[in-house]
Scaffold this motif. Structure first.
Motif, PDB file in Angstrom:
ATOM      1  N   LYS A   1      -7.604   6.061   3.253  1.00  0.00           N
ATOM      2  CA  LYS A   1      -7.075   5.252   2.143  1.00  0.00           C
ATOM      3  C   LYS A   1      -6.338   4.031   2.671  1.00  0.00           C
ATOM      4  N   LYS A   2      -5.622   4.194   3.768  1.00  0.00           N
ATOM      5  CA  LYS A   2      -4.921   3.061   4.381  1.00  0.00           C
ATOM      6  C   LYS A   2      -5.932   2.004   4.826  1.00  0.00           C
TER       7      LYS A   2
ATOM      8  N   ARG B   1      -7.161   0.163   1.770  1.00  0.00           N
ATOM      9  CA  ARG B   1      -6.157  -0.785   1.257  1.00  0.00           C
ATOM     10  C   ARG B   1      -6.044  -2.000   2.177  1.00  0.00           C
TER      11      ARG B   1
ATOM     12  N   GLU C   1      -8.664  -4.434   1.435  1.00  0.00           N
ATOM     13  CA  GLU C   1      -8.524  -5.092   0.122  1.00  0.00           C
ATOM     14  C   GLU C   1      -7.629  -6.328   0.176  1.00  0.00           C
TER      15      GLU C   1
ATOM     16  N   TYR D   1       1.751  -2.550   1.278  1.00  0.00           N
ATOM     17  CA  TYR D   1       0.524  -2.302   0.524  1.00  0.00           C
ATOM     18  C   TYR D   1      -0.430  -1.412   1.311  1.00  0.00           C
ATOM     19  N   THR D   2      -0.585  -1.683   2.602  1.00  0.00           N
ATOM     20  CA  THR D   2      -1.471  -0.874   3.439  1.00  0.00           C
ATOM     21  C   THR D   2      -1.077   0.597   3.400  1.00  0.00           C
TER      22      THR D   2
ATOM     23  N   GLY E   1       0.376   2.103   0.957  1.00  0.00           N
ATOM     24  CA  GLY E   1       0.310   2.656  -0.391  1.00  0.00           C
ATOM     25  C   GLY E   1       1.630   2.677  -1.136  1.00  0.00           C
TER      26      GLY E   1
ATOM     27  N   TYR F   1       3.109   1.062  -3.610  1.00  0.00           N
ATOM     28  CA  TYR F   1       2.738   0.095  -4.633  1.00  0.00           C
ATOM     29  C   TYR F   1       3.942  -0.499  -5.360  1.00  0.00           C
TER      30      TYR F   1
ATOM     31  N   VAL G   1      -1.207   0.764  -9.279  1.00  0.00           N
ATOM     32  CA  VAL G   1      -2.097   0.428  -8.162  1.00  0.00           C
ATOM     33  C   VAL G   1      -2.745  -0.935  -8.390  1.00  0.00           C
TER      34      VAL G   1
ATOM     35  N   LEU H   1      -2.068  -4.710  -6.214  1.00  0.00           N
ATOM     36  CA  LEU H   1      -3.096  -5.547  -5.594  1.00  0.00           C
ATOM     37  C   LEU H   1      -3.136  -6.931  -6.241  1.00  0.00           C
TER      38      LEU H   1
END
Length: 199
Positions: free
Chosen positions: A46-47, A50, A53, A77-78, A80, A82, A169, A173
């Motif tokens: 997941k990291k 992100r 992204e 952000y990386t 998570g 948020y 989330v 972003l």
């Protein structure tokens, strides 16, 4: 029967102190390192997603005030975080306003410029009014003003506990993308060098 409650308890500082008193500091440090490595790796995929992204921005001068906050935003952000991403994007937006003001020679009379102390007084304004002033003085573009207002509004929604986090989330972003647009609009970002991939 009452529902079970979940609690958080960080017992590692106690274990560390216990082992330290017995001359086993290195053992304690290895234990903490193993725990942190496990925590980091638990959602590594997941990291990575992100990380990928995050919008490309080119090269940022590392000696600027806003860079330190941008780097922290990148890491938040990386990992998570948020909520913290949204709040820090608002702080970074404000920092950018200060940096734009600080590098300007603002004339108030025929030949008189505002002193650094006088410019510093402008930092006491609320961010919405500061953004409007920067635009009125033509120190930021219309596009930047729009992005900054959106950043400030979204940040305020999360700082003041009136908003549910059903879009947390997505909002995080979006805030990152908006702050990237502001940086691109207002600061000269060097393009990434061309890379030749062989294989």
């Amino acid at each position: 029967m009452s529902a079970e409650k979940e609690f958080f308890f960080n017992y590692f500082p106690n274990i560390y102190q216990y082992l330290k008193k017995r001359g086993r500091v290195q053992e304690a440090r290895i234990m903490v390192k193993d725990l942190l490595t496990k925590i980091f790796n638990d959602d590594l995929e997941k990291k990575i997603n992100r990380f990928l992204e995050i919008p490309e921005i080119g090269f940022i001068p590392a000696d600027t005030e806003y860079f330190r906050l941008y780097l922290e935003l990148f890491k938040l952000y990386t990992n998570g975080f948020y909520y913290s991403t949204i709040v820090l994007a608002g702080v970074l937006c404000e920092r950018i306003c200060y940096d734009i003001l600080a590098k300007q020679k603002i004339q108030v009379g025929k030949n008189e410029n505002l002193s650094p102390e006088q410019i510093g007084c402008l930092f006491e304004m609320n961010l919405h009014d500061l953004i409007a002033l920067l635009h009125k003085w033509e120190l930021i573009t219309k596009k930047t003003r729009k992005e900054m207002i959106e950043i400030n509004n979204k940040r305020n929604q999360y700082v003041h506990p009136k908003k549910a986090d059903e879009n947390l989330v997505k909002d995080a972003l979006t805030m990152f993308r908006r702050i990237t647009k502001v940086l691109r609009n207002e600061f000269e970002m060097e393009a990434l060098p061309m890379m030749r991939v062989t294989g």
